[in-house]
Design a protein around this motif. Structure first.
Motif, short mmCIF file in Angstrom:
data_model
loop_
_atom_site.label_atom_id
_atom_site.label_comp_id
_atom_site.label_asym_id
_atom_site.label_seq_id
_atom_site.Cartn_x
_atom_site.Cartn_y
_atom_site.Cartn_z
N VAL A 168 0.85 -1.21 0.00
CA VAL A 168 0.00 0.00 0.00
C VAL A 168 0.88 1.26 0.00
O VAL A 168 0.63 2.22 -0.74
N LYS A 169 1.94 1.24 0.81
CA LYS A 169 2.86 2.38 0.91
C LYS A 169 3.56 2.62 -0.44
O LYS A 169 3.61 3.75 -0.94
N GLU A 170 4.08 1.56 -1.04
CA GLU A 170 4.78 1.73 -2.32
C GLU A 170 3.82 2.18 -3.42
O GLU A 170 4.18 2.99 -4.28
N CYS A 171 2.59 1.64 -3.42
CA CYS A 171 1.61 2.03 -4.44
C CYS A 171 1.26 3.51 -4.33
O CYS A 171 1.05 4.19 -5.33
N LEU A 181 -7.54 0.63 -3.77
CA LEU A 181 -7.17 0.03 -5.05
C LEU A 181 -5.94 -0.85 -4.87
O LEU A 181 -5.88 -1.98 -5.37
N ALA A 182 -4.95 -0.34 -4.12
CA ALA A 182 -3.73 -1.12 -3.90
C ALA A 182 -4.04 -2.45 -3.23
O ALA A 182 -3.46 -3.48 -3.55
N ARG A 183 -4.98 -2.42 -2.29
CA ARG A 183 -5.31 -3.65 -1.55
C ARG A 183 -5.99 -4.69 -2.42
O ARG A 183 -6.05 -5.87 -2.07
N SER A 184 -6.50 -4.28 -3.58
CA SER A 184 -7.14 -5.26 -4.45
C SER A 184 -6.13 -5.97 -5.35
O SER A 184 -6.50 -6.85 -6.14
N PHE A 201 26.94 -9.85 -4.25
CA PHE A 201 26.04 -10.92 -4.67
C PHE A 201 24.60 -10.55 -4.31
O PHE A 201 24.33 -10.08 -3.21
N LYS A 202 23.68 -10.80 -5.25
CA LYS A 202 22.28 -10.44 -5.04
C LYS A 202 21.37 -11.65 -5.27
O LYS A 202 20.93 -11.90 -6.38
N PRO A 203 21.08 -12.40 -4.21
CA PRO A 203 20.13 -13.51 -4.33
C PRO A 203 18.73 -13.00 -3.97
O PRO A 203 18.30 -13.11 -2.83
N ASP A 204 18.07 -12.41 -4.95
CA ASP A 204 16.86 -11.65 -4.65
C ASP A 204 15.57 -12.44 -4.83
O ASP A 204 15.49 -13.38 -5.62
N VAL A 205 14.58 -12.01 -4.10
CA VAL A 205 13.24 -12.63 -4.10
C VAL A 205 12.23 -11.51 -4.38
O VAL A 205 12.07 -10.61 -3.56
N LEU A 206 11.58 -11.56 -5.53
CA LEU A 206 10.61 -10.52 -5.87
C LEU A 206 9.20 -11.11 -5.89
O LEU A 206 8.87 -11.95 -6.75
N TYR A 207 8.38 -10.68 -4.93
CA TYR A 207 6.98 -11.09 -4.93
C TYR A 207 6.25 -10.29 -6.01
O TYR A 207 6.36 -9.07 -6.05
N CYS A 208 5.52 -11.00 -6.88
CA CYS A 208 4.86 -10.34 -8.01
C CYS A 208 3.35 -10.27 -7.78
O CYS A 208 2.74 -11.27 -7.39
N TYR A 209 2.79 -9.12 -8.05
CA TYR A 209 1.35 -8.88 -7.89
C TYR A 209 0.76 -8.43 -9.22
O TYR A 209 1.41 -7.71 -9.98
N ASP A 210 -0.47 -8.86 -9.46
CA ASP A 210 -1.23 -8.39 -10.62
C ASP A 210 -2.32 -7.44 -10.12
O ASP A 210 -2.97 -7.73 -9.11
N LEU A 211 -2.50 -6.36 -10.83
CA LEU A 211 -3.60 -5.46 -10.49
C LEU A 211 -4.27 -4.98 -11.77
O LEU A 211 -3.65 -4.27 -12.57
N GLU A 212 -5.52 -5.40 -11.96
CA GLU A 212 -6.28 -4.89 -13.11
C GLU A 212 -6.82 -3.51 -12.74
O GLU A 212 -7.49 -3.35 -11.72
#
Lengths: 287, 287
Positions: A168-171, A181-184, A201-212
């Motif tokens: 929500v903060k980043e949105c 809207l962000a919460r949907s 070294f960057k062993p990164d984890v990116l959580y991906c969200y879809d928002l229509e």
């Protein structure tokens, strides 16, 4: 081969390149050999162990471990090995972000090779003429990847904030999006990679969200990180990922995952199997 | 741990358990050591090579290789090592299904440990009371997994048919679905696993499709493979995957991938990272 090239660019580690380091007996990151040697020489908090370097086992709780790392980072800033102290705490963990053993300043995450977590949001609009994605262009004055294309919203996940609150903060900051809207937004995937970068070294984890998004929503950057937003047809977005290096590298992977999930890149693609497994490698690559 | 248990059950191979076999210098499958020894002893078409067993290099084209394998399978049926000849040709490939070097009867796929390709379709309905999935129960007289729960449509991919045509055919046979509706299914993922089974080794590739169905669509099985269909709330489907062994094992993975993509299993799940990478391992596990 271009889609696979984008994946390979972020999975470019070679065995033996880094020295593992440990907190409480758990491997939490990887160090360049010269940094490992320096920490052992100059910082009392680090000790040699069989498998690499360990934070002194006498530092047995979250607070004392975090304080020792903060002191080490401050000294590395003085020596010019870390650019600055960002004041944002990242979890130091051998597993998920909820299992943090201590925290480390975000600006030193790659130098210490810790797993960094982030959230990326693909904002899309279904129009009569097809699926469109909102894509940002990063401001020219950004420290990292100025001028490159970016997901609608993308941000790192500091320690201690929930996934829902951080999103929500980043949105709000990056796209001027109301909280409702962000919460949907719907969690849809997680993309992982293990990259050798200039800093470490960057062993990164990116959580991906879809928002229509509704057709009348127009994103508006409130924190200066984005110069402009464009609503692009999904085919044009796919072309830029495949044929150009316009996107910030890790955003290529988030877009590619979206293209797979939405059938834009499907099983008729000759590299489909390698693309899908390449977006989701197991978290601890053999080193 | 239950979701991960479902993944682990289909990724239960151990190094050294199988002997690799080759066609034209490419590894295409894995044999139990006793079958490898038998093929070398009794069948002229197989020769020993440094890394395992090879189809005789003198068999240099698709037709002669396929004929030699058909002869070997016929003999194995006589000896009771393969249950029957199914009359359906599966591609023998070191890569994708378009790169077949020859074909092998489907009923012998696991004995020869070849990569088998299939298509599974998750049919869902968005209702006011939430997402629902159409789930089939396999007929009690099925050779494999009688009475277990299944995806709405699921079928193997023989050699030479396109993905689109095979999906339309399976949707008609298994769910009585009109071709127009079947064609609107969207490729969304691919699930892979590498399973040690009674018959041998199964390194399978399941292309996953999503199809949102109209509220008035009711599936109807036309080929006798399914006893009944039920429209279940997505939470109930998740519970059966996690807490029961009602589903045919590989269907658990297809449902789990759906649950991840639709945010039913999200990043707050403690095993999220292992679930997502576990559904998409690289195709050639170390043996």
């Amino acid at each position: 081969m271009a889609f696979l090239d984008r994946i390979r660019a972020l999975n470019n580690h070679r065995p033996g390149e880094f020295v593992p380091w440990f907190v409480g007996g758990r491997r939490v990151g990887r160090l360049r050999p010269e940094l490992a040697a320096l920490l052992l020489r100059n910082r009392n908090a680090f000790v040699a162990c069989d498998a690499g370097v360990a934070l002194d086992p006498a530092l047995a709780d979250f607070a004392s471990r975090s304080a020792a790392l903060a002191e080490a980072v401050a000294a590395l800033v003085v020596e010019g090995r870390v650019s600055h102290v960002q004041g944002e705490s990242y979890p130091v963990t051998a597993g998920g972000r909820e299992e943090a053993l201590c925290v480390l300043d975000r600006a030193a995450a790659a130098q210490f090779g810790i797993r960094a977590f982030g959230q990326h949001l693909d904002g899309y609009v279904r129009r009569e003429d097809g699926l469109h994605l909102w894509i940002g262009r990063r401001s020219a004055d950004r420290l990292h990847w100025p001028g490159r294309l970016d997901n609608l919203v993308a941000g790192g996940l500091p320690h201690g904030i929930t996934l829902a609150d951080n999103l929500v903060k980043e949105c709000a900051e990056e796209a001027g999006m109301p909280a409702d809207l962000a919460r949907s937004a719907r969690p849809a995937s997680v993309v992982t990679y293990a990259q050798v970068a200039a800093q470490g070294f960057k062993p990164d984890v990116l959580y991906c969200y879809d928002l229509e998004l509704p057709a009348d929503f127009v994103p508006r950057c409130t924190d200066g990180e984005v110069e402009a937003f464009h609503l692009l047809p999904v085919g044009e977005v796919a072309r830029r990922v495949a044929d150009t290096e316009e996107f910030k590298p890790n955003c290529n992977l988030v877009v590619l995952d979206f293209l797979v999930r939405h059938g834009v890149v499907g099983p008729d693609h000759p590299e489909y199997l390698d693309i899908v497994s390449g977006l989701h490698p197991a978290l601890d690559p053999p080193m």
